[in-house]
Design a protein around this motif. Structure first.
Motif, short mmCIF file in Angstrom:
data_model
loop_
_atom_site.label_atom_id
_atom_site.label_comp_id
_atom_site.label_asym_id
_atom_site.label_seq_id
_atom_site.Cartn_x
_atom_site.Cartn_y
_atom_site.Cartn_z
N ASP A 67 0.94 -1.18 -0.01
CA ASP A 67 0.13 -0.11 0.05
C ASP A 67 0.95 1.34 0.04
OD1 ASP A 67 -2.23 -1.37 0.06
OD2 ASP A 67 -2.68 -1.43 2.14
N LEU A 68 1.95 1.21 0.55
CA LEU A 68 2.88 2.31 0.83
C LEU A 68 3.69 2.51 -0.58
CD1 LEU A 68 4.29 4.65 2.31
CD2 LEU A 68 5.96 2.82 3.11
N GLY A 69 3.89 1.52 -1.02
CA GLY A 69 4.54 1.28 -2.55
C GLY A 69 3.65 1.90 -3.49
N ARG A 70 2.33 1.61 -3.46
CA ARG A 70 1.46 2.19 -4.31
C ARG A 70 1.30 3.61 -4.25
NH1 ARG A 70 -0.88 -3.02 -4.27
NH2 ARG A 70 -1.60 -3.01 -2.11
N GLN A 71 1.63 4.12 -3.32
CA GLN A 71 1.44 5.81 -2.95
C GLN A 71 2.94 6.30 -3.40
OE1 GLN A 71 0.39 7.21 1.08
NE2 GLN A 71 -0.80 5.09 1.13
N LEU A 72 3.95 5.72 -2.98
CA LEU A 72 5.19 6.30 -3.35
C LEU A 72 5.96 5.54 -4.73
CD1 LEU A 72 6.82 6.31 0.40
CD2 LEU A 72 5.73 7.98 -0.75
N TYR A 73 5.90 4.53 -5.01
CA TYR A 73 6.62 3.96 -6.18
C TYR A 73 5.58 2.90 -6.82
CZ TYR A 73 10.64 5.29 -3.40
OH TYR A 73 11.50 5.98 -2.46
N PRO A 74 4.61 3.56 -7.50
CA PRO A 74 3.59 2.69 -8.14
C PRO A 74 4.02 1.57 -9.27
CG PRO A 74 3.42 5.08 -8.76
CD PRO A 74 4.74 4.92 -7.73
N TYR A 85 1.99 -6.10 -7.46
CA TYR A 85 1.52 -7.31 -7.63
C TYR A 85 1.30 -7.83 -5.84
CZ TYR A 85 3.10 -7.32 -12.10
OH TYR A 85 3.59 -6.72 -13.59
N GLY A 86 1.77 -6.91 -5.06
CA GLY A 86 1.68 -7.36 -3.73
C GLY A 86 0.35 -7.28 -3.24
N LYS A 87 -0.18 -7.81 -2.12
CA LYS A 87 -1.38 -7.55 -1.38
C LYS A 87 -1.38 -7.15 -0.16
CE LYS A 87 -3.37 -11.70 -3.78
NZ LYS A 87 -3.96 -13.18 -3.32
N THR A 88 -0.36 -7.80 0.80
CA THR A 88 -0.32 -7.20 2.24
C THR A 88 1.28 -6.79 2.39
OG1 THR A 88 -0.46 -9.31 3.00
CG2 THR A 88 -2.43 -8.32 2.85
N THR A 89 1.44 -6.78 3.67
CA THR A 89 3.01 -6.73 3.94
C THR A 89 3.76 -8.27 4.11
OG1 THR A 89 2.53 -4.91 5.36
CG2 THR A 89 4.90 -6.01 5.96
N VAL A 90 2.64 -9.12 4.36
CA VAL A 90 3.35 -10.52 4.10
C VAL A 90 3.24 -11.09 2.83
CG1 VAL A 90 2.52 -12.96 4.98
CG2 VAL A 90 2.52 -11.16 6.69
N GLN A 91 2.08 -10.73 2.22
CA GLN A 91 1.76 -11.56 0.69
C GLN A 91 2.35 -10.26 -0.11
OE1 GLN A 91 -2.24 -12.93 0.47
NE2 GLN A 91 -1.36 -15.21 0.63
N ASN A 92 3.49 -9.76 -0.11
CA ASN A 92 4.16 -8.61 -0.86
C ASN A 92 4.88 -9.14 -1.97
OD1 ASN A 92 6.35 -9.55 0.40
ND2 ASN A 92 6.76 -7.84 1.48
N ALA A 93 4.42 -10.46 -2.80
CA ALA A 93 4.86 -10.86 -3.95
C ALA A 93 6.30 -11.26 -3.73
CB ALA A 93 4.60 -9.43 -4.98
N VAL A 94 7.21 -10.61 -3.40
CA VAL A 94 8.47 -11.03 -3.47
C VAL A 94 9.38 -10.80 -2.01
CG1 VAL A 94 8.91 -10.96 -6.06
CG2 VAL A 94 9.32 -8.72 -4.62
#
Length: 386
Positions: free
Chosen positions: A340-347, A354-363
């Motif tokens: 969510d922070l990434g979508r604001q700062l580094y979309p 591709y991330g969903k949450t801090t745990v399911q954050n893709a990579v």
């Protein structure tokens, strides 16, 4: 879905035999997991006591996509290993489901992600994945059915000229389905929508290969992914030097976004994938790998559980520019741990996309520059050796 299928799903359930480690008594519990497809609810039965351990309830993250023999499922932070299933469940979910061997030929790495996306959109599950360089003997054996064909030396030269990616794909009638998805050998005559029509250049550079029979599937899976005396028959390509580690997490495979992430890395300015393999973890493996986060990151235990919930892809990444710090470069490409922070700062970062949450954050990416080689060694020097 027709009316008969809707009626069947409404009343039916899928039944799996599971094992759960009970740390309180240091023992393995045998459990039965009933999954009700009508509303994606789950019921857990204690076999020994013969009564419900968990009454029917919906559990986020548990659905038909991850109900496969050998997978772990997370039930209220308890990990259940799916060991077997009832005959009717097997007939319903896994009727004629088989494996095939596929290989991406020496094409531009920028196209690897597109091929993987094509594969997953066609409904295949990727069970194994590995990049390699074929030797002459394996290449000749692989194409022995073309023995005597005058183009044989040209084919062998091409197939051994660069990196290939081997895959074990699972689907209903997988051998025929994959060959149909490939299309005709000559892309010029391949049907619209087939892989070779979309990305192939000519009869030689026609993107990918598919085994023709169950016998050759078994042989190629052994040659590509098998072991002899605890050593991979076909070595992993990790250099274990000047590198960083990437893990594409299990939820990404379920979501079908593996190809997009591979393409994101392959088309980045400074990075390339030098080695890759598919692995599974039990909870102890995950805790060992993530040990640096224990007592530091609140999500530590949830991160460990996430990594046990299915197959994941581990990669060694290197930099095209020796002056670039590869660990820091990949961290920038991934973006913040919180999508969510990434979508604001580094979309345009991987986790934002591709991330969903801090745990399911893709990579997962290596945090500290000095740990890049250590994390890569963990997979390709320790876990990869049986």
């Amino acid at each position: 879905m027709d009316e008969d299928r809707r009626t069947y799903d409404y009343f039916d359930k899928y039944t799996f035999l599971c094992e759960m480690y009970d740390s309180e008594v240091d023992d393995i519990k045998e459990l039965v997991l009933n999954f009700f497809p009508f509303d994606n609810s789950v019921q857990i039965i204690d076999v020994e006591k013969g009564k419900a351990m968990i009454r029917r309830v919906q559990i986020k993250g548990v659905d038909k996509r991850n109900l496969h023999i050998g997978n772990m499922v997370n039930i209220f932070s308890k990990l259940l290993l799916l060991k077997d299933c009832a005959p009717l469940t097997r007939k319903t979910l896994f009727n004629n489901v088989k494996s095939t061997f596929a290989m991406i030929k020496p094409i531009s790495p920028a196209l690897h992600g597109k091929v993987l996306t094509f594969i997953m959109k066609k409904g295949f599950r990727i069970l194994q994945m590995k990049n390699a360089k074929l030797g002459l003997d394996l290449a000749r054996n692989m194409y022995r059915h073309l023995s005597g064909v005058k183009e044989m030396p040209i084919i062998i030269d091409y197939i051994t000229s660069g990196e290939v990616i081997g895959l074990e794909l699972e689907a209903e009638d997988a051998i025929n389905k994959w060959r149909a998805c490939l299309g005709a050998t000559d892309p010029k005559y391949a049907a619209p929508g087939t892989l070779r029509k979309l990305l192939g250049e000519d009869m030689l550079r026609n993107v990918a290969h598919g085994s023709e029979t169950e016998e050759t599937v078994k042989e190629m899976l052994h040659n590509f992914f098998g072991y002899e005396n605890g050593i991979p028959i076909l070595p992993y390509r990790a250099t274990l030097k000047d590198c960083t580690c990437c893990i594409i997490k299990p939820h990404v495979l379920l979501d079908g976004n593996v190809g997009s992430i591979v393409e994101h890395i392959a088309t980045s300015k400074n990075l390339y994938i030098s080695a890759q393999g598919m692995f599974t973890f039990d909870i102890n493996d995950a805790r060992e790998f993530y040990e640096i986060y224990s007592g530091v990151v609140p999500e530590y235990e949830a991160m460990c559980i996430e990594l046990t919930e299915g197959r994941f892809i581990a990669m060694e990444l290197k930099s095209k520019d020796p002056n670039v710090n590869v660990v820091c470069e990949f961290r920038k490409l991934c973006g913040p741990r919180d999508p969510d922070l990434g979508r604001q700062l580094y979309p345009e970062s991987i986790r934002a996309l591709y991330g969903k949450t801090t745990v399911q954050n893709a990579v997962h990416c290596t945090d500290l520059p000095e740990d890049g080689e250590l994390e890569v060694e963990y997979f390709f020097k320790l876990i990869a050796l049986k």
